[in-house]
Design an enzyme around this catalytic site. Structure first.
Site, short mmCIF file in Angstrom:
data_model
loop_
_atom_site.label_atom_id
_atom_site.label_comp_id
_atom_site.label_asym_id
_atom_site.label_seq_id
_atom_site.Cartn_x
_atom_site.Cartn_y
_atom_site.Cartn_z
N THR A 1 0.87 -1.18 0.00
CA THR A 1 0.00 0.00 0.00
C THR A 1 0.90 1.23 0.00
OG1 THR A 1 -1.81 -1.07 1.15
CG2 THR A 1 -1.60 1.29 1.51
N GLY B 1 -1.54 -1.43 6.75
CA GLY B 1 -1.62 -2.57 7.67
C GLY B 1 -2.97 -3.24 7.61
N ARG C 1 -14.75 -6.12 -0.75
CA ARG C 1 -14.17 -5.71 0.54
C ARG C 1 -13.49 -4.34 0.39
NH1 ARG C 1 -8.68 -4.33 2.34
NH2 ARG C 1 -8.55 -4.82 4.56
N VAL C 2 -13.72 -3.48 1.35
CA VAL C 2 -13.07 -2.17 1.37
C VAL C 2 -12.24 -2.06 2.64
CG1 VAL C 2 -13.46 0.32 1.48
CG2 VAL C 2 -14.89 -1.10 -0.01
N GLY C 3 -11.00 -1.65 2.50
CA GLY C 3 -10.12 -1.52 3.66
C GLY C 3 -10.15 -0.13 4.25
N ASP C 4 -9.11 0.18 5.02
CA ASP C 4 -9.04 1.48 5.70
C ASP C 4 -8.55 2.61 4.80
OD1 ASP C 4 -6.55 0.04 5.67
OD2 ASP C 4 -5.72 1.62 6.94
N1 ASP Z 1 -4.43 -1.24 4.76
C1 ASP Z 1 -4.60 -1.92 3.50
C2 ASP Z 1 -5.96 -2.55 3.45
O1 ASP Z 1 -6.39 -3.09 4.46
C3 ASP Z 1 -3.58 -2.98 3.24
C4 ASP Z 1 -2.15 -2.61 3.54
O2 ASP Z 1 -1.86 -1.51 3.96
O3 ASP Z 1 -1.28 -3.48 3.33
O4 ASP Z 1 -6.58 -2.56 2.42
#
Ligand code: ASP
Length: 293
Positions: free
Chosen positions: A158, A209, A186-189
């Site tokens: 990321t 993360g 799916r949606v992340g942060d």
């Molecule tokens: N934070 C990102 C997500 O959960 C993944 C990452 O940072 O590696 O989509």
């Protein structure tokens, strides 16, 4: 208006295993930070510099964002990104984008051209393409998750950037293909303002993360508000939220990069070796690295 010490900090995701990151990622981070520093020195706005830095990382194909995005469980790329300006308090974000070339630019279109903060999925993407977001002709051949024997098959990469410009304006941006093999939709942060990205008049932050934990704990905004309300340094606030809450209590992995209005640069990580990072400022030469302990 007072001249601030301009600062740029960039990340390319968490690092979980020693020796697995190739030199090409750090060389890329160095090039992006060097260009961003030059732009800030010349008086560019923090949000422009953040977008350009993230575009450079998205287009490289070397990290899990834009061209190099991971695929979901159905083998399809679905990208998330967000951008926030501290001085205006405005933000824009996109999630589950399958065709736009640069999700960070699409996030900027949301911020500047729509009354909304977050557009998602195929209908959101059609809206953004209609508003000028560039779409790739053949997503299946353009988007190629970066893989080689030295690179971890899942997870990191990321990207994000935070900047403080000469006029004291702060901005933050984050872009990702999300976790490899995630469920479709799916949606992340990363596109969630306050979780993966946050900027106000004092702080700018970008996280990477375990996205679910970062959403549940509103990590980026929590770090900023702890520093503001408690009067602690940004580093102390980041160490507490990342180290104690995400790391010790949640037993999750993650990292954050941040800069304050006074030019304090912060890097914090939990349960990983570090975060692939680069920074530079008016007084600090371009520095890149990936281990924080
Ligand atoms: N934070 C990102 C997500 O959960 C993944 C990452 O940072 O590696 O989509």
């Amino acid at each position: 208006m007072a001249e601030e010490r301009y600062t740029i900090v960039v990340h390319g995701g968490v690092v979980t295993t020693r020796g697995r990151w190739t030199h090409s990622q750090l060389a890329l981070i160095r090039a992006v930070v060097t260009q961003a520093r030059d732009q800030l020195a010349a008086g560019a706005a923090a949000s422009d510099v953040v977008v350009q830095a993230v575009v450079g990382l998205e287009d490289s194909g070397l990290l899990n964002a834009g061209k190099g995005s991971s695929r979901n469980a159905a083998g399809v790329v679905e990208m998330d990104a967000s951008l926030m300006e501290g001085d205006t308090g405005n933000a824009g974000a996109v999630a589950a984008m399958r065709r736009v070339k640069n999700p960070i630019k699409a996030a900027r279109i949301v911020m500047e051209e729509t009354p909304h903060v977050l557009l998602v999925g195929s209908t959101g993407e059609e809206t953004l393409i209609g508003l000028g977001a560039e779409a790739v002709g053949d997503p299946a051949s353009y988007f190629k998750p970066y893989r080689d024997l030295e690179f971890e098959p899942t997870g990191p990469g990321t990207v994000g950037a935070v900047a403080l410009d000469r006029r004291g304006r702060l901005a933050a941006g984050t872009s990702t293909g999300g976790t490899s093999g995630k469920l479709p939709g799916r949606v992340g942060d990363s596109p969630i303002i306050g979780a993966g990205t946050f900027a106000d008049e004092r702080y700018a932050l970008s996280a990477t993360g375990s996205g679910e934990h970062f959403i549940l704990r509103s990590v980026a905004r929590d770090i900023a508000m702890r520093s503001e309300y408690r009067g602690s340094s940004l580093q102390e606030a980041a160490d507490y939220v990342i180290g104690r809450l995400i790391g010790d209590i949640d037993q999750a992995q993650g990292a954050v990069i941040a800069v304050s209005r006074s030019g304090e640069i912060v890097l914090a990580a939990a349960n990983v070796l570090g975060v692939c990072y680069g920074y530079a400022s008016e007084s600090k030469a371009v520095t890149v690295g990936m281990e924080l302990r």
